[in-house]
Design a protein around this motif. Sequence first.
Motif, PDB file in Angstrom:
ATOM      1  N   SER A 368     -43.162  12.743 -24.341  1.00 58.97           N
ATOM      2  CA  SER A 368     -41.837  13.331 -24.143  1.00 58.97           C
ATOM      3  C   SER A 368     -41.347  14.029 -25.402  1.00 58.97           C
ATOM      4  N   LEU A 369     -41.510  13.368 -26.553  1.00 62.58           N
ATOM      5  CA  LEU A 369     -41.066  13.985 -27.805  1.00 62.58           C
ATOM      6  C   LEU A 369     -41.885  15.220 -28.147  1.00 62.58           C
ATOM      7  N   GLY A 370     -43.202  15.150 -27.875  1.00 62.01           N
ATOM      8  CA  GLY A 370     -44.040  16.308 -28.155  1.00 62.01           C
ATOM      9  C   GLY A 370     -43.651  17.510 -27.312  1.00 62.01           C
ATOM     10  N   ALA A 371     -43.414  17.281 -26.023  1.00 59.30           N
ATOM     11  CA  ALA A 371     -43.014  18.378 -25.131  1.00 59.30           C
ATOM     12  C   ALA A 371     -41.635  18.901 -25.497  1.00 59.30           C
ATOM     13  N   ALA A 372     -40.683  17.993 -25.734  1.00 63.14           N
ATOM     14  CA  ALA A 372     -39.332  18.421 -26.098  1.00 63.14           C
ATOM     15  C   ALA A 372     -39.312  19.098 -27.456  1.00 63.14           C
ATOM     16  N   GLY A 373     -40.209  18.648 -28.361  1.00 64.67           N
ATOM     17  CA  GLY A 373     -40.258  19.244 -29.685  1.00 64.67           C
ATOM     18  C   GLY A 373     -40.673  20.702 -29.672  1.00 64.67           C
ATOM     19  N   GLU A 374     -41.505  21.091 -28.701  1.00 69.12           N
ATOM     20  CA  GLU A 374     -41.910  22.482 -28.578  1.00 69.12           C
ATOM     21  C   GLU A 374     -40.744  23.376 -28.152  1.00 69.12           C
ATOM     22  N   ILE A 375     -39.757  22.774 -27.485  1.00 61.55           N
ATOM     23  CA  ILE A 375     -38.631  23.557 -26.960  1.00 61.55           C
ATOM     24  C   ILE A 375     -37.408  23.461 -27.866  1.00 61.55           C
ATOM     25  N   PHE A 376     -37.062  22.244 -28.282  1.00 64.00           N
ATOM     26  CA  PHE A 376     -35.810  22.008 -29.002  1.00 64.00           C
ATOM     27  C   PHE A 376     -35.994  21.735 -30.487  1.00 64.00           C
ATOM     28  N   GLY A 377     -37.253  21.739 -30.963  1.00 64.50           N
ATOM     29  CA  GLY A 377     -37.506  21.379 -32.343  1.00 64.50           C
ATOM     30  C   GLY A 377     -37.751  19.891 -32.475  1.00 64.50           C
ATOM     31  N   LEU A 378     -38.149  19.475 -33.669  1.00 60.01           N
ATOM     32  CA  LEU A 378     -38.583  18.100 -33.860  1.00 60.01           C
ATOM     33  C   LEU A 378     -37.449  17.108 -34.120  1.00 60.01           C
ATOM     34  N   GLN A 379     -36.260  17.585 -34.447  1.00 57.15           N
ATOM     35  CA  GLN A 379     -35.208  16.664 -34.867  1.00 57.15           C
ATOM     36  C   GLN A 379     -34.319  16.184 -33.724  1.00 57.15           C
ATOM     37  N   TRP A 380     -33.918  17.087 -32.831  1.00 55.92           N
ATOM     38  CA  TRP A 380     -32.949  16.697 -31.809  1.00 55.92           C
ATOM     39  C   TRP A 380     -33.484  15.697 -30.781  1.00 55.92           C
ATOM     40  N   PRO A 381     -34.696  15.844 -30.270  1.00 55.83           N
ATOM     41  CA  PRO A 381     -35.161  14.870 -29.263  1.00 55.83           C
ATOM     42  C   PRO A 381     -35.161  13.414 -29.741  1.00 55.83           C
ATOM     43  N   PRO A 382     -35.639  13.101 -30.979  1.00 57.07           N
ATOM     44  CA  PRO A 382     -35.549  11.700 -31.427  1.00 57.07           C
ATOM     45  C   PRO A 382     -34.114  11.203 -31.579  1.00 57.07           C
ATOM     46  N   LEU A 383     -33.205  12.094 -31.988  1.00 54.33           N
ATOM     47  CA  LEU A 383     -31.808  11.686 -32.127  1.00 54.33           C
ATOM     48  C   LEU A 383     -31.194  11.349 -30.774  1.00 54.33           C
ATOM     49  N   VAL A 384     -31.539  12.119 -29.763  1.00 57.01           N
ATOM     50  CA  VAL A 384     -31.062  11.817 -28.402  1.00 57.01           C
ATOM     51  C   VAL A 384     -31.634  10.485 -27.927  1.00 57.01           C
ATOM     52  N   ALA A 385     -32.921  10.248 -28.222  1.00 54.36           N
ATOM     53  CA  ALA A 385     -33.560   8.993 -27.819  1.00 54.36           C
ATOM     54  C   ALA A 385     -32.863   7.797 -28.477  1.00 54.36           C
ATOM     55  N   VAL A 386     -32.493   7.923 -29.758  1.00 54.79           N
ATOM     56  CA  VAL A 386     -31.789   6.844 -30.448  1.00 54.79           C
ATOM     57  C   VAL A 386     -30.431   6.586 -29.804  1.00 54.79           C
ATOM     58  N   ALA A 387     -29.730   7.664 -29.436  1.00 52.27           N
ATOM     59  CA  ALA A 387     -28.431   7.505 -28.779  1.00 52.27           C
ATOM     60  C   ALA A 387     -28.571   6.744 -27.460  1.00 52.27           C
ATOM     61  N   LEU A 388     -29.624   7.031 -26.712  1.00 60.75           N
ATOM     62  CA  LEU A 388     -29.871   6.302 -25.463  1.00 60.75           C
ATOM     63  C   LEU A 388     -30.183   4.834 -25.739  1.00 60.75           C
ATOM     64  N   PHE A 389     -30.883   4.580 -26.840  1.00 59.40           N
ATOM     65  CA  PHE A 389     -31.237   3.194 -27.149  1.00 59.40           C
ATOM     66  C   PHE A 389     -29.999   2.349 -27.450  1.00 59.40           C
ATOM     67  N   LEU A 390     -28.964   2.941 -27.965  1.00 61.91           N
ATOM     68  CA  LEU A 390     -27.762   2.164 -28.261  1.00 61.91           C
ATOM     69  C   LEU A 390     -27.227   1.477 -27.006  1.00 61.91           C
ATOM     70  N   GLY A 391     -27.368   2.134 -25.854  1.00 67.74           N
ATOM     71  CA  GLY A 391     -26.991   1.501 -24.591  1.00 67.74           C
ATOM     72  C   GLY A 391     -27.894   0.328 -24.259  1.00 67.74           C
TER      73      GLY A 391
END
Length: 417
Positions: A368-391
């Motif tokens: 998921s991060l690899g695919a999203a990284g090709e579109i949104f760059g390498l920084q935003w997808p992991p940050l979104v994943a961390v935000a989801l983990f807080l839940g």
Amino acid sequence: MASSGALARALSTRDSRLFFSGSMVAWTGLWMQRIAVSWLAWQLTGSAFWVGMVAFCDLAPAVFISPIAGAIADRVDRVKLAMWTQLAIALQSALVAGFTFSGHMTITLLLVLEVCGGVAASFAQPARQTLMPGIVARPDLPAAVAANSLCFATARFIGPAIAGPVIAAWGVVPAIAGNAVGYLFACLSIYLLRVDPKERHGHPVSKSLGAEVVEGLRYASRHPGLGPILLYAALGALLLRGVQEILPPFVERLFGRGAESLAILTACFGIGALVSGLWVASRGRLEGTTRLAVFAALAQAVATVGFVATSFFPFGMLCAALIGGTASIHGISVQTLIQSATDASYRGRMLSLWGLITRAFPALGALSLGAAGEIFGLQWPPLVAVALFLGVFAWGVARLRRMEQALEGEPATPETR
């Protein structure tokens, strides 16, 4: 001193020394191959997506294989199963090294071979781990689980430290071949073990394999502690582990560095895991382990934010060490709880679920991060994943007290639950 004594007792017998030395050598080779294969995929394609796909193909077979592997480990000779599966891993490594050396390696062939290696590893994991209660006394089991994770953490430091210079000087082939040698040694160490017969052999076969797989899943889902802690660990692995599985794009694009820096970062993960593993091992007690498992994952999320938000390599190294340390605390804690709280007849199946979590869910996260990284760059997808983990963390905290009561007492049998 008493806590250190628990770790010393766990390592004091001939069989435990054989077991853990075999683990150390095999996992050192494993980390050499992981670095080399990841870099090979990056060289072949230059794509973060394909690097993620290689990690996915190595780890994803656990989704289908682990529940079956656990049921098999609960009904056969676990020593023989561990030996044959480790031999298969050695063969897979030899094939990857051979095809790469001959110049015939392609990304498609690499994906196929990684799937084969992932299948073998999915069988090897529960086979090896179910042997641990047969080589140490139950009071020393938490220290033994910690020692096992310390071996993994140490290998995670040593393997990349060897692989980086080797790859820089001679390419990826020697690093991959080292894994074949390591698993051959581990196979020999298992052969020499004298395991308690009650732990070496699974239960008598009375049901179909499929029925036992379902029975194991039902046992986990109905257990008031195991079900929630396994779900928490699975969601954490999905959302937080992907960054570690696709490091080459981060090394080159975020930090502007090459293969040696990839090895340095991986070694930082290992150093953090080693230091934290020593601390967990020194505790020498089960009390408080559930709380450690829950809050360590939160700390891992915070460290992940620091890692992806910077391009300053020294700070990235620090965050990598923190990620490795907190992930190690979480992993050791969950494994200890599984080993301690599970009825012996279900141990292989519960450990196979842990194997599924540590292999399949990081694979999904990496893809998921690899695919999203090709579109949104390498920084935003992991940050979104961390935000989801807080839940997920909030959910875990809400169930913490009930999990503690179920996991930190005596193992629950099907009759007593």
